[in-house]
Motif scaffolding. Structure first.
Motif, PDB file in Angstrom:
ATOM      1  N   ALA A 133       0.837  -1.207   0.000  1.00 17.46           N
ATOM      2  CA  ALA A 133       0.000   0.000   0.000  1.00 17.46           C
ATOM      3  C   ALA A 133       0.867   1.251   0.000  1.00 17.46           C
ATOM      4  O   ALA A 133       0.520   2.268  -0.619  1.00 17.46           O
ATOM      5  CB  ALA A 133      -0.928  -0.006   1.215  1.00 17.46           C
ATOM      6  N   LEU A 134       2.024   1.188   0.667  1.00 19.07           N
ATOM      7  CA  LEU A 134       2.942   2.333   0.664  1.00 19.07           C
ATOM      8  C   LEU A 134       3.428   2.629  -0.754  1.00 19.07           C
ATOM      9  O   LEU A 134       3.428   3.783  -1.202  1.00 19.07           O
ATOM     10  CB  LEU A 134       4.146   2.050   1.571  1.00 19.07           C
ATOM     11  N   LEU A 135       3.838   1.575  -1.465  1.00 15.70           N
ATOM     12  CA  LEU A 135       4.364   1.790  -2.815  1.00 15.70           C
ATOM     13  C   LEU A 135       3.275   2.302  -3.756  1.00 15.70           C
ATOM     14  O   LEU A 135       3.547   3.121  -4.643  1.00 15.70           O
ATOM     15  CB  LEU A 135       4.950   0.483  -3.360  1.00 15.70           C
ATOM     16  N   ALA A 136       2.040   1.838  -3.563  1.00 15.80           N
ATOM     17  CA  ALA A 136       0.940   2.288  -4.415  1.00 15.80           C
ATOM     18  C   ALA A 136       0.589   3.752  -4.170  1.00 15.80           C
ATOM     19  O   ALA A 136      -0.059   4.382  -5.013  1.00 15.80           O
ATOM     20  CB  ALA A 136      -0.288   1.411  -4.170  1.00 15.80           C
ATOM     21  N   SER A 137       1.031   4.291  -3.021  1.00 17.43           N
ATOM     22  CA  SER A 137       0.686   5.671  -2.670  1.00 17.43           C
ATOM     23  C   SER A 137       1.815   6.659  -2.975  1.00 17.43           C
ATOM     24  O   SER A 137       1.674   7.858  -2.709  1.00 17.43           O
ATOM     25  CB  SER A 137       0.344   5.757  -1.173  1.00 17.43           C
ATOM     26  N   ARG A 138       2.919   6.173  -3.525  1.00 19.17           N
ATOM     27  CA  ARG A 138       4.058   7.066  -3.798  1.00 19.17           C
ATOM     28  C   ARG A 138       3.727   8.047  -4.918  1.00 19.17           C
ATOM     29  O   ARG A 138       3.014   7.721  -5.859  1.00 19.17           O
ATOM     30  CB  ARG A 138       5.294   6.269  -4.187  1.00 19.17           C
ATOM     31  N   LYS A 139       4.290   9.225  -4.808  1.00 15.52           N
ATOM     32  CA  LYS A 139       4.185  10.243  -5.855  1.00 15.52           C
ATOM     33  C   LYS A 139       5.583  10.702  -6.211  1.00 15.52           C
ATOM     34  O   LYS A 139       6.242  11.409  -5.433  1.00 15.52           O
ATOM     35  CB  LYS A 139       3.357  11.443  -5.380  1.00 15.52           C
ATOM     36  N   GLY A 140       6.060  10.282  -7.385  1.00 12.65           N
ATOM     37  CA  GLY A 140       7.387  10.697  -7.807  1.00 12.65           C
ATOM     38  C   GLY A 140       8.466   9.991  -7.007  1.00 12.65           C
ATOM     39  O   GLY A 140       8.219   9.035  -6.276  1.00 12.65           O
ATOM     40  N   LYS A 141       9.674  10.461  -7.146  1.00 12.15           N
ATOM     41  CA  LYS A 141      10.821   9.863  -6.497  1.00 12.15           C
ATOM     42  C   LYS A 141      11.366  10.703  -5.356  1.00 12.15           C
ATOM     43  O   LYS A 141      12.452  10.455  -4.845  1.00 12.15           O
ATOM     44  CB  LYS A 141      11.931   9.587  -7.514  1.00 12.15           C
ATOM     45  N   GLY A 142      10.619  11.789  -4.986  1.00 14.23           N
ATOM     46  CA  GLY A 142      11.046  12.591  -3.842  1.00 14.23           C
ATOM     47  C   GLY A 142      12.349  13.317  -4.084  1.00 14.23           C
ATOM     48  O   GLY A 142      13.299  13.132  -3.325  1.00 14.23           O
ATOM     49  N   ALA A 143      12.416  14.093  -5.156  1.00 11.26           N
ATOM     50  CA  ALA A 143      13.647  14.814  -5.473  1.00 11.26           C
ATOM     51  C   ALA A 143      13.993  15.790  -4.356  1.00 11.26           C
ATOM     52  O   ALA A 143      13.121  16.367  -3.704  1.00 11.26           O
ATOM     53  CB  ALA A 143      13.484  15.562  -6.790  1.00 11.26           C
ATOM     54  N   ALA A 144      15.280  16.013  -4.147  1.00 11.97           N
ATOM     55  CA  ALA A 144      15.733  16.933  -3.103  1.00 11.97           C
ATOM     56  C   ALA A 144      15.324  18.367  -3.458  1.00 11.97           C
ATOM     57  O   ALA A 144      15.356  18.772  -4.627  1.00 11.97           O
ATOM     58  CB  ALA A 144      17.246  16.831  -2.946  1.00 11.97           C
ATOM     59  N   GLN A 145      14.933  19.130  -2.452  1.00 14.39           N
ATOM     60  CA  GLN A 145      14.532  20.526  -2.628  1.00 14.39           C
ATOM     61  C   GLN A 145      15.732  21.443  -2.389  1.00 14.39           C
ATOM     62  O   GLN A 145      16.433  21.315  -1.380  1.00 14.39           O
ATOM     63  CB  GLN A 145      13.402  20.871  -1.652  1.00 14.39           C
ATOM     64  N   VAL A 146      15.949  22.379  -3.336  1.00 11.04           N
ATOM     65  CA  VAL A 146      17.040  23.335  -3.187  1.00 11.04           C
ATOM     66  C   VAL A 146      16.637  24.394  -2.171  1.00 11.04           C
ATOM     67  O   VAL A 146      15.574  25.018  -2.302  1.00 11.04           O
ATOM     68  CB  VAL A 146      17.374  24.010  -4.536  1.00 11.04           C
ATOM     69  N   PRO A 147      17.417  24.615  -1.130  1.00  8.46           N
ATOM     70  CA  PRO A 147      17.037  25.619  -0.127  1.00  8.46           C
ATOM     71  C   PRO A 147      17.117  27.035  -0.707  1.00  8.46           C
ATOM     72  O   PRO A 147      17.878  27.320  -1.630  1.00  8.46           O
ATOM     73  CB  PRO A 147      18.067  25.403   0.982  1.00  8.46           C
ATOM     74  N   SER A 148      16.304  27.886  -0.127  1.00  9.93           N
ATOM     75  CA  SER A 148      16.278  29.286  -0.578  1.00  9.93           C
ATOM     76  C   SER A 148      17.512  30.038  -0.081  1.00  9.93           C
ATOM     77  O   SER A 148      18.023  29.767   1.017  1.00  9.93           O
ATOM     78  CB  SER A 148      15.007  29.961  -0.054  1.00  9.93           C
ATOM     79  N   ARG A 149      17.946  31.008  -0.913  1.00  7.78           N
ATOM     80  CA  ARG A 149      19.076  31.854  -0.514  1.00  7.78           C
ATOM     81  C   ARG A 149      18.629  33.006   0.379  1.00  7.78           C
ATOM     82  O   ARG A 149      19.446  33.711   0.955  1.00  7.78           O
ATOM     83  CB  ARG A 149      19.770  32.459  -1.756  1.00  7.78           C
ATOM     84  N   PHE A 150      17.285  33.166   0.498  1.00  7.34           N
ATOM     85  CA  PHE A 150      16.748  34.312   1.226  1.00  7.34           C
ATOM     86  C   PHE A 150      16.217  33.873   2.585  1.00  7.34           C
ATOM     87  O   PHE A 150      15.733  32.755   2.740  1.00  7.34           O
ATOM     88  CB  PHE A 150      15.637  34.978   0.397  1.00  7.34           C
ATOM     89  N   PRO A 151      16.295  34.759   3.569  1.00  8.77           N
ATOM     90  CA  PRO A 151      15.892  34.381   4.928  1.00  8.77           C
ATOM     91  C   PRO A 151      14.382  34.175   5.039  1.00  8.77           C
ATOM     92  O   PRO A 151      13.604  34.750   4.303  1.00  8.77           O
ATOM     93  CB  PRO A 151      16.344  35.569   5.774  1.00  8.77           C
TER      94      PRO A 151
END
Length: 801
Positions: A693-711
């Motif tokens: 059930a976990l695998l059937a609920s996946r969306k995409g491969k969970g790419a890493a998010q680039v952090p913002s340069r701004f506070p």
């Protein structure tokens, strides 16, 4: 199976040394596990004669004897009293070693020298019991080694048989193998039954009410029997095979069991009510006392032998105490029958009874050989007891079994074995095994397999027989040829490995439990009878009664593991298991087998140490593990609900894990009653996730998010809300505000009591705002924050503090 060399030589002409015969049997697939020489190394035990028997001067219960060993006169001290001067006895001389590594030395007994020992049958391993020393026949020559004089020098072979070779659970069966290998004929005993009694059909009657469990039943009647000790040759044969001699009638049934491999049973016919035998299933809950004096509770699946009033034997396993051969028996009904192997195996295992008889019936006996064994036993009983055999045999055989016919191909035999045999060689091998062989066309054999070979069913079985008799050593040694390649793991396997690695990195240890559990395990974890998981699939042939049902959840196995560890004072546990469970599928024969990952935690959060803060594992530790797995698999829109919990969870301390409306699993503290049922006194926390059930609920491969340069900018909100309202609803409400600048939200305080009403709780959250393109102004943050507070007011009707 235990046999002696001399016994084998009565059936096949063989002059091989014992060691060579042992090797031959092993190379035939009948592995010799032990070889022992009877009388070997005991030539210092000789025939001697007592010349004088005098009272020991210093002991009332000892005698001082002068003994002639044919060479010299020796002084021997003896404690037995069953002999006199002039008797010939067995003398163990100085230097002899008796069974049990007992060495004979020159010694002084109560001040008198003793130069040897007068021996009993028990001391020489010729009998299990003895009342005194051996008194030998007058004709024995002085100085002759005892075992030569007795003619009992022999070699015992203990053969480890695989379960399929039921035909070799007999002397005849092993002799048949030797004869086939050496190209000789088997000398079967002559069966000359002198029938001098009345017709048997006027004396006894047999009825089979369960032909599916007993296809054939034969019997003979013998009257005028006199019970007596068995002759030495018979008692010695049984002794060598590890069977205690009882009397001449019972010993014959055991002797023929060993000789022909077919169990027989002798009833005292005067105790058989109505003179009739009925083969029928037992009554449910029926009580029956077997020969060992134990009361057995039977079921309707157990097969019994009954007379006109009661059960008299547990078919194929053990007779009853109410019809056994005993003192005063003069009339015997001798049984030789064939019983369904699976039925005997089931009853034997359930009742915990394993006998020489059940051992053979469980593996399959020769349904065509019943009368041979019956006639052989009747012949010997009449000879040894002086009885008269009734005319005729009772033979109830409603549906005769036909021998199996198997087709074999010469090309297939050579291809599988790597040999280059011709048709004549193959036919010769098969005929030496007493198979009937025809060649309807060149290179094709039609083999009629005798019924004593219950293990042969297919062509490949005949290939093995040919290779075995031709000699395993003649099979050419070649290296196998194969293409070697490696498959990349599937996504399913790769993700399963990632989850395992993640759990191990969080301090959990993997365990592997049996896939089957005890029938009562569902009750112990509080599953109701109508729960589908309480109806696990029952195994037909379980390892034990405690492992007889396929598991429908991994919780019982993990709890059993926890109990065992806690009993060894391993109190801090973090274990997990990733295996399949077996859920009944309505309308289908086989169950569904989803893969689950389950974990069980208890004890301290941290290992003990001088700089560690003590704390116990709680709900949030388990929830954190679950969230890490969900994050690793990139599963979105996860929510937690305290509704519709499984009964083994503690109410209010557990939740289900959802993705939309799909249930992914559950977690929480186990119910106190579950802990009590397993005898565990500390809180236990459990997590189970349906991996598929976990695998059937996946969306995409969970790419890493680039952090913002701004506070980023943070704003806090303190609010009052109903006590029963889950804090998760607050977080879902905030996340529901559609704004890319809303980066996250978290709870940092929950407070009850004090000046807060009993129906409410105070919750404080921190909202993070930011942009990847620029720094947000205070006015922009204020407008965004107002949207968040408006959503909370409108959807949840909270009040702000």
């Amino acid at each position: 199976m235990i046999v002696t060399y001399n016994w084998l030589k009565e059936f096949v002409d063989c002059d091989l040394p014992a060691a060579e015969l042992s090797h031959l049997l092993t190379m035939l697939g009948l592995e010799v596990e032990r070889m022992e020489e009877l009388g070997g190394g005991m030539d210092d035990v000789v025939v001697a004669q007592v010349l004088e028997k005098n009272q020991h001067p210093n002991a009332d219960k000892l005698s001082l004897c002068k003994v002639d060993n044919g060479k010299e006169i020796l002084n021997v001290v003896c404690g037995a009293q069953n002999f006199k001067a002039g008797d010939k006895v067995a003398l163990a001389q100085i230097g002899a070693t008796l069974p049990g590594d007992f060495k004979i030395k020159r010694s002084k007994i109560r001040g008198e020298e003793s130069c040897g020992m007068l021996c009993s049958e028990k001391e020489l391993a010729l009998s299990l019991e003895s009342a005194g020393i051996m008194i030998l026949p007058e004709a024995f020559k002085l100085g002759t080694p005892l075992f030569d004089a007795l003619g009992t020098k022999d070699t015992v072979f203990e053969i480890g048989l695989t379960p399929n070779r039921a035909d070799c659970l007999s002397v005849v069966g092993i002799a048949r193998e030797i004869a086939a290998k050496l190209g000789k004929k088997v000398h079967y005993p002559g069966l000359e039954v002198a029938e001098t009694g009345a017709p048997i059909d006027t004396i006894a009657k047999v009825t089979i009410e369960a032909p599916e469990l007993c296809p054939r039943y034969t019997a003979r009647h013998i009257t005028g029997c006199t019970l007596a000790p068995s002759p030495a040759w018979l008692a010695n044969r049984l002794q060598a095979a590890g069977i205690r001699s009882i009397n001449n009638v019972v010993d014959v049934t055991n002797y023929v069991l060993l000789e022909y491999g077919h169990p027989l049973h002798a009833f005292d016919f005067t105790l058989v009510a109505g003179g009739k035998i009925v083969v029928a299933a037992a009554g449910e809950g029926e009580k029956f006392v077997t020969l060992d004096g134990q009361e057995r509770i039977l079921t309707a699946s157990d097969l019994t032998i009954r007379d006109g009033e009661k059960g008299v034997a547990l078919a194929g396993i053990m007779g009853g105490g109410n019809s056994e051969i005993g003192e005063g028996t003069t009339e015997v009904l001798l049984e030789s029958a064939y019983f369904n192997p699976s039925a005997i195996r089931k009853t034997s295992k359930r009742l915990g009874i394993h006998t020489e008889s059940s051992h053979r019936f469980e593996r399959g006996t020769d349904v065509a050989g019943l009368t041979r064994a019956l006639n052989r036993a009747a012949q010997l009983i009449a000879e040894l007891s002086g009885g008269k055999i009734a005319k005729g045999i009772i033979d109830v055989y409603p549906h005769p079994v036909e021998p199996r016919v198997i087709k074999a191909r010469l090309a297939r035999i050579n291809a599988v074995s790597g040999l280059s045999l011709n048709a004549a060689e193959v036919q010769d091998i098969l005929e030496r095994l007493e198979f009937e062989v025809k060649q309807p066309e060149p290179g094709v054999f039609q083999v009629r397999v005798p019924l004593f070979r219950v293990d042969l069913e297919r062509e490949i079985d005949l290939v093995e027989e040919v290779v075995r008799l031709n000699g395993f050593e003649k099979v050419p040694a070649t290296l196998p040829q194969a293409s070697v390649f490696s498959d990349l793991p599937s996504d399913f396997q790769r993700l399963a490995a990632r989850v395992k690695d993640l759990l191990v990195s969080q301090g959990l240890s993997e365990v592997i439990n049996y896939s089957f559990v005890a029938p009562a395990s569902c009750e112990k974890i509080l599953l109701s009878a109508d729960d589908v998981r309480s109806n696990g699939m029952v195994l037909l042939n379980p390892i034990s009664d405690e492992l007889s049902v396929m598991r429908t959840t991994m919780l019982p196995g993990l709890l059993d593991t926890a109990v065992k560890n806690i009993s060894f004072r391993t109190l801090n546990l973090r274990i997990f298991e990733m295996r399949r469970i077996y859920l009944p599928a309505p309308g289908k024969e086989l169950p569904e087998e989803p893969l689950y990952v389950s974990a069980l935690l208890t004890g301290s959060r941290d290992l003990e140490g001088w700089n560690q803060q003590k704390g116990e594992i709680d709900f949030f530790d388990v929830k954190g593990i679950a969230e890490n797995i969900l994050g690793e698999l990139s599963i979105p829109n996860v929510s937690f609900s305290a509704e519709s919990l499984d009964p083994y969870y503690h109410p209010g301390k557990a939740c289900r894990i959802l993705c939309g409306n799909k249930v992914l699993g559950s977690l929480g503290e186990l119910h106190p009653t579950v802990q009590e049922n397993y005898g565990i006194g500390t809180p236990l926390y459990y997590l189970e996730l349906n991996f598929e059930a976990l695998l059937a609920s996946r969306k995409g491969k969970g790419a890493a998010q680039v952090p913002s340069r701004f506070p980023s900018t943070f704003r806090d909100i303190a609010m009052l809300l109903p006590k029963e309202l889950p804090v998760a609803d607050v977080l879902y409400c905030v996340k529901g505000v559609k704004a890319p600048e809303l980066e996250g939200v978290e709870v940092f305080d929950v407070y009850t009591g004090g000046n807060i009403s009993a129906a409410e709780k105070s919750v404080a959250i921190r909202v993070r705002y930011g942009s990847k393109e620029r720094t947000l102004t205070d006015d922009e943050v204020t407008r965004l924050h107002q949207r968040v507070t408006d959503a909370l007011t409108k959807k949840l009707n909270v009040s702000f503090r």
